[in-house]
Scaffold this active site. Structure first.
Site, short mmCIF file in Angstrom:
data_model
loop_
_atom_site.label_atom_id
_atom_site.label_comp_id
_atom_site.label_asym_id
_atom_site.label_seq_id
_atom_site.Cartn_x
_atom_site.Cartn_y
_atom_site.Cartn_z
N MET A 21 26.10 38.07 41.39
CA MET A 21 25.05 38.69 40.60
C MET A 21 25.69 39.51 39.49
SD MET A 21 22.33 39.37 43.54
CE MET A 21 23.66 39.73 44.62
N TYR A 35 34.59 25.10 81.37
CA TYR A 35 35.43 24.84 80.21
C TYR A 35 34.65 24.09 79.13
CZ TYR A 35 35.64 20.00 81.75
OH TYR A 35 35.27 18.73 82.10
N ARG A 86 35.81 47.17 49.49
CA ARG A 86 35.16 46.34 50.51
C ARG A 86 36.26 45.67 51.32
NH1 ARG A 86 33.09 42.36 45.88
NH2 ARG A 86 35.10 41.61 45.21
N SER A 98 30.41 16.72 83.47
CA SER A 98 30.80 17.07 82.10
C SER A 98 29.63 16.71 81.20
CB SER A 98 32.06 16.30 81.70
OG SER A 98 32.34 16.57 80.34
N ARG A 144 24.65 47.96 38.74
CA ARG A 144 25.44 47.04 39.56
C ARG A 144 24.63 46.54 40.75
NH1 ARG A 144 30.74 50.37 41.02
NH2 ARG A 144 31.59 48.25 41.19
N HIS A 198 38.03 34.56 39.32
CA HIS A 198 36.90 33.97 40.06
C HIS A 198 37.36 32.77 40.87
CE1 HIS A 198 33.43 31.20 40.43
NE2 HIS A 198 32.83 32.32 40.80
N LYS A 214 27.92 47.60 48.37
CA LYS A 214 28.55 48.35 47.28
C LYS A 214 28.05 49.78 47.24
CE LYS A 214 29.44 45.91 43.64
NZ LYS A 214 28.88 45.06 42.56
N CYS A 253 31.96 18.05 76.86
CA CYS A 253 32.94 17.27 76.10
C CYS A 253 32.35 16.66 74.83
CB CYS A 253 33.56 16.19 76.96
SG CYS A 253 32.39 14.97 77.55
N GLY A 283 30.94 37.93 42.37
CA GLY A 283 30.55 37.24 41.14
C GLY A 283 29.19 36.59 41.18
P1 ADP Z 1 30.93 42.58 40.98
O1 ADP Z 1 29.97 42.61 42.10
O2 ADP Z 1 30.86 41.33 40.20
O3 ADP Z 1 32.30 42.96 41.40
P2 ADP Z 1 30.67 45.21 39.88
O4 ADP Z 1 29.38 45.89 40.01
O5 ADP Z 1 31.73 45.62 40.81
O6 ADP Z 1 30.42 43.65 39.95
O7 ADP Z 1 31.14 45.42 38.40
C1 ADP Z 1 32.18 44.71 37.83
C2 ADP Z 1 33.14 45.60 37.16
O8 ADP Z 1 32.49 46.43 36.23
C3 ADP Z 1 33.84 46.58 38.08
O9 ADP Z 1 34.94 46.03 38.68
C4 ADP Z 1 34.25 47.67 37.12
O10 ADP Z 1 35.48 47.33 36.53
C5 ADP Z 1 33.16 47.65 36.10
N1 ADP Z 1 32.26 48.78 36.33
C6 ADP Z 1 31.14 48.81 37.07
N2 ADP Z 1 30.60 50.04 37.07
C7 ADP Z 1 31.39 50.80 36.29
C8 ADP Z 1 31.38 52.16 35.91
N3 ADP Z 1 30.43 53.01 36.30
N4 ADP Z 1 32.37 52.60 35.10
C9 ADP Z 1 33.33 51.75 34.69
N5 ADP Z 1 33.41 50.47 35.02
C10 ADP Z 1 32.44 49.99 35.81
MG MG Z 2 33.08 44.54 41.91
MG MG Z 3 30.06 40.33 38.47
#
Ligand code: ADP
Ligand code: MG
Ligand code: MG
Length: 873
Positions: free
Chosen positions: A103, A849, A336, A763, A92, A455, A22, A829, A101
């Site tokens: 962390m 093979y 990503r 084989s 984040r 999710h 990220k 095999c 989802g």
């Molecule tokens: P995950 O790894 O679960 O996707 P993120 O770190 O991407 O977690 O955060 C989840 C959501 O939080 C993002 O999709 C975004 O909508 C919101 N978010 C994170 N950072 C910011 C920010 N600086 N400003 C606005 N929204 C944010």
């Molecule tokens: Mg995210």
């Molecule tokens: Mg999350």
């Protein structure tokens, strides 16, 4: 001392390993000039240091973070606690490999009792300010102080209900203020400490919580499931907030540059107006389709489409993009490589080649070989669907597949029932990361809330599991364990069928049919065949299997297990007569009956195989496998064989072995009963002559199993050749066959050169070779192998992925054989012939093979091509 904190502008010099995916991609997007809110990233090294060194933030890390904040404040011209321009941030997490989802994220950090008023005043929107604050209290409370989210949510929901507010956005400022006060009390009652008012404290505590979340259960389970190492740690990104919840001209969303379920090259996504963060993913409100943004705000939509194209071209792959709109201005918060179904993966990879973005070799590398069999797996039979009773069509086709099972209402039940061998469908309002084990255990997942990017949908697609989300006309009653739908109700334990391709649910079990291969799949497989230089054969004996295997691209049959052909009802009788016979005459009489069946079987196989090679292995298993097990069975068998149960019991006792796996089986049987080999030779050669009369040039390879000594092989080779010669001479035909052996006993490996001089091919039977190298009984290894893997005594199950020592034996054998003849024909095999990692090894040591079950053939071809691409770079 290495640097542990990098601003986005410095970050582009670092790697994904250091910053996590990220943070790395945010830095990269910023350097591409995209609208990314500024920030900095704390490295994965800092995380591992923290976890390894007693979970304390060292003074030097603290200082680095403080300095990064100072620089950040200067660049942003904003500051924590500033009355003029207040800085708020998100915290984040992000590891090298994306773990959706897994962390937790904290938004709106920096707010406190005083700053919330500043925010209200500056924006002139009190409602907004308090909405941000209550969210911070919730997220911080859950992530950092472990206050259960339900404690917050249930109060929030009760409040809404009491005041008749339908949506979160209906709650006015005073309401949110009231809620905030209640939430602060929750801190005292649940965590025994107040919400920390100083932004600096909030920040450090949040960073620590993200570090620690690396080791939470659901993160560990996810890593185990996806072969992600436990010691790489997560990065922590601190980023300036932008607000999607600041009114009707704001919003937040998620988009894929192509359809992640089908691969269609069309922007695919969802957004919510006046919402923040995880609102879209949490499935609380049902989001709008991205295309509707065009009508609302054409310029914004165009700008977004432009960016998605730029990102795809830059990363040369389908992107999963998170964005937020604040007062009509677009921000990109994450990109990503998007998770996708196997079907979509194949479509996208081939399209990207077509579009000139990547080369064939790169396309080959983009597909996970194991995922291919997902594509070949069945979908519901059209005819049966017509007569099936529909439960609902309100659901979304979140992840394709077709599955039937009993409904269960919780992840624990799913896990429990699956452990008892039951097929279950997990039905939930929505799923959360705690449900992951239940999701693994279930045949399919159904949710009543949430969209295509919820999710449940994301995780199911990653697992290749059938999933339907947002089936909104189902009502789940967890108390009475009932689901009501417009036409009736279903109780726990009742069977339903889930169609992940259409989103529909049906009552009862619906029949499935095999899947057709798409054009893209065929194209990709053709490239793989072109690139790879190790052939793939199949292990098969039935008509259907052989048809499927050739369809999937097998170039021959690597193993026909003749014992599988003995299990027909009538054959079994004769086989049993053969086994219990006490004289040669009796044995030959029984064998002559079997001969007719075998010949017919071989003829069919040879016709299907045409001129492609076919290895037929002589009878291999221990004889007692053919004998009755229980008293009742014994009585029945005695009756059909026209003997007394006493006599049968005596023979069973005489034949019984202490360790059948190491007993009278394989070539040892044929040494004591050469008439068995003679019969099988007759069946094969006569079938060969018969199909030759019809112009088929078969390519038969007769394989002697389980040899340890040269003499064993030589003795049986003579038996085969003597009988074959007689038959061929009498027929006046010329037919081709060769005689080889299976290498599956270490002793044979050591004398491979000696054997190779008399033997046409080898084989490797990796199942027995592994069993005998370790001295692990294949039948009992299940009792402890899991423990071995858990404790790190073995990295993998050696019956699934080749072990280093077994690999050494194979390699030595290959070298010995090739010293006799540099082109000596060598194949595999066993189970390992279909395992991608083992295939890479076999390719490297020059195997001719590999052979595996038909459904694993495409994956094996792909894995073989991938290992060639890797060798070439
Ligand atoms: P995950 O790894 O679960 O996707 P993120 O770190 O991407 O977690 O955060 C989840 C959501 O939080 C993002 O999709 C975004 O909508 C919101 N978010 C994170 N950072 C910011 C920010 N600086 N400003 C606005 N929204 C944010
Ligand atoms: Mg995210
Ligand atoms: Mg999350």
């Amino acid at each position: 001392m290495s640097k542990l904190v990098y601003s986005f502008d410095e970050g582009k010099t670092q790697s994904k390993e250091i910053l996590g995916g990220k943070g790395y991609n945010l830095a990269e997007m910023k350097s591409l000039g995209l609208p990314v809110p500024d920030g900095f990233t704390i490295t994965t090294t800092a995380c591992m240091n923290y976890l390894n060194e007693g979970e304390v933030v060292t003074p030097s890390l603290k200082e680095e973070i403080e300095n990064a904040v100072k620089d950040f404040e200067e660049r942003a011209k904003k500051a924590f606690n500033s009355e003029d321009s207040l800085l708020l941030v998100s915290v984040r997490s992000g590891a090298k490999f994306s773990m959706p989802g897994m962390m937790d994220t904290i938004l709106n950090l920096g707010l406190n009792d005083k700053n919330v008023e500043t925010l209200a005043e500056k924006t002139g929107d009190r409602r907004f300010a308090y909405d941000c604050y209550r969210r911070l209290l919730q997220m911080f409370g859950e992530v950092v102080y472990k206050i259960p989210m339900v404690a917050f949510n249930s109060y929030f929901d009760r409040y809404k209900e009491k005041h008749n507010y339908e949506l979160d956005t209906d709650i006015p400022a005073e309401g949110l203020e009231h809620i905030v006060n209640y939430f602060k009390e929750l801190y005292l009652s649940e965590a025994g400490k107040p919400f920390p008012q100083e932004p600096e404290v909030q920040l450090i505590e949040s960073v620590e919580a993200v570090f620690k979340s690396w080791n939470n259960d659901r993160a560990r389970v996810y890593r185990e499931l996806n072969d992600i190492p436990h010691d790489i740690g997560t990065g922590v990104t601190v980023q300036e907030m932008v607000f999607g919840n600041s009114g009707e001209h704001s919003g937040t969303g998620v988009a894929f540059t192509r359809n992640p379920a089908t691969g269609e090259n069309k922007l695919y996504g969802e957004y919510l107006i006046n919402a923040q963060g995880e609102d879209v993913v949490a499935g609380i409100r049902t989001p709008k389709e991205i295309s509707t943004l065009k009508e609302k705000a054409k310029d914004l939509y165009d700008e977004f489409v432009d960016i998605t194209k730029k990102l795809e071209a830059h990363y040369k792959d389908m992107q999963d993009i998170e964005f937020t709109i604040e007062d009509g201005k677009l921000f990109i918060l994450q990109t990503r490589n998007g998770k996708r179904t196997a079907k979509a993966a194949v479509e996208i990879a081939t399209d990207l080649v077509e579009e000139g973005l990547i080369k064939k070799e790169e396309a080959i590398m983009m597909i996970e070989p194991k995922s291919l069999d997902q594509l070949l797996h069945p979908s519901f039979n059209e005819k049966s669907l017509e007569s099936a009773e529909l439960i609902t069509k309100a659901g979304l086709p979140a992840s394709p597949g077709a599955a039937s099972g009993k409904i269960v209402f919780s992840a624990e039940e799913a896990k429990h029932s699956a452990e008892n061998g039951e097929k279950v469908i997990l039905v939930r309002p929505e799923t959360s990361p705690e449900d992951i084990e239940g999701m693994i255990a279930a045949e399919a997942i159904v949710t009543t809330h949430g969209g295509m990017t919820s999710h449940a949908a994301v995780v199911a697609r990653g697992m290749g599991k059938c999933c339907v989300t947002g089936a909104s006309d189902l009502k789940i009653d967890g108390e009475t364990r009932t689901v009501t739908y417009p036409g009736g109700e279903i109780k726990e334990g009742q069977v339903i069928s889930v169609d992940g391709a259409t989103g529909k649910l049906y009552l009862g079990e619906v029949e499935t049919t095999a899947n057709e291969q798409s054009e893209a799949f065929t194209r990709l497989m053709n490239w793989a065949e072109e690139i790879s230089d190790m052939a793939v054969r199949m292990n098969a004996e039935t008509n259907d299997e052989i048809t499927a295997g050739f369809d999937f691209g097998a170039v021959g049959i690597g193993l026909v297990r003749t014992e599988h052909m003995f299990f027909g009802e009538e054959r079994l009788v004769q086989m049993r007569k053969f086994i219990i016979a006490e004289t040669k005459e009796e044995r030959v009489e029984a064998l002559n009956k079997i001969l007719a069946y075998q010949k017919e079987d071989f003829e069919k196989i040879f016709r299907q195989a045409d001129d492609r090679p076919v290895i037929v292995r002589l009878l291999d298993p221990p004889l007692h496998e053919f004998l009755p097990q229980t008293e009742k069975e014994t009585k029945e068998v005695a009756e059909t064989l026209d003997i007394t149960p006493e006599f049968l019991n005596r023979r069973i006792r005489e034949l019984s072995e202490v360790n059948p796996m190491l007993g009278h089986r394989g070539c040892r049987l044929s040494i004591t009963y050469p008439e068995l080999t003679t019969m099988q030779t007759e069946a094969m050669i006569e079938a060969l002559i018969k199909v030759k009369d019809d112009g088929i040039e078969s390519n038969l390879e007769i394989m002697v199993p389980l040899i340890s000594t040269f003499e064993e092989f030589k003795t049986l080779k003579d038996v085969i050749e003597t009988r074959a010669k007689e038959l061929i001479e009498a027929s006046g035909q010329t037919v081709n066959y060769s005689i080889g052996t299976m290498i599956e006993i270490p002793r044979a490996c050591f004398i491979a050169d000696k054997i190779a001089k008399e033997c046409d091919f080898f084989s490797f039977g990796t199942n027995d070779l592994t069993q005998l190298t370790f001295g692990f009984s294949r039948d009992d290894v299940g009792k402890f192998i899991g423990e071995y893997e858990e404790k790190g005594i073995l990295e993998n199950d050696p019956f699934q992925t080749i072990d280093e020592a077994v690999g050494e034996l194979v390699k030595m054998t290959v070298e010995k054989a090739r010293s006799v003849d540099p082109d000596y024909k060598l194949g595999v095999c066993g189970e390992l012939g279909g395992d991608p990692r083992s295939i890479e090894f076999f390719n490297e040591i020059g195997m001719s093979y590999v052979s595996c079950s038909p459904f694993r053939v495409p994956g094996a071809i792909l894995a073989s091509a991938q290992s060639k691409v890797k060798q070439d770079v």
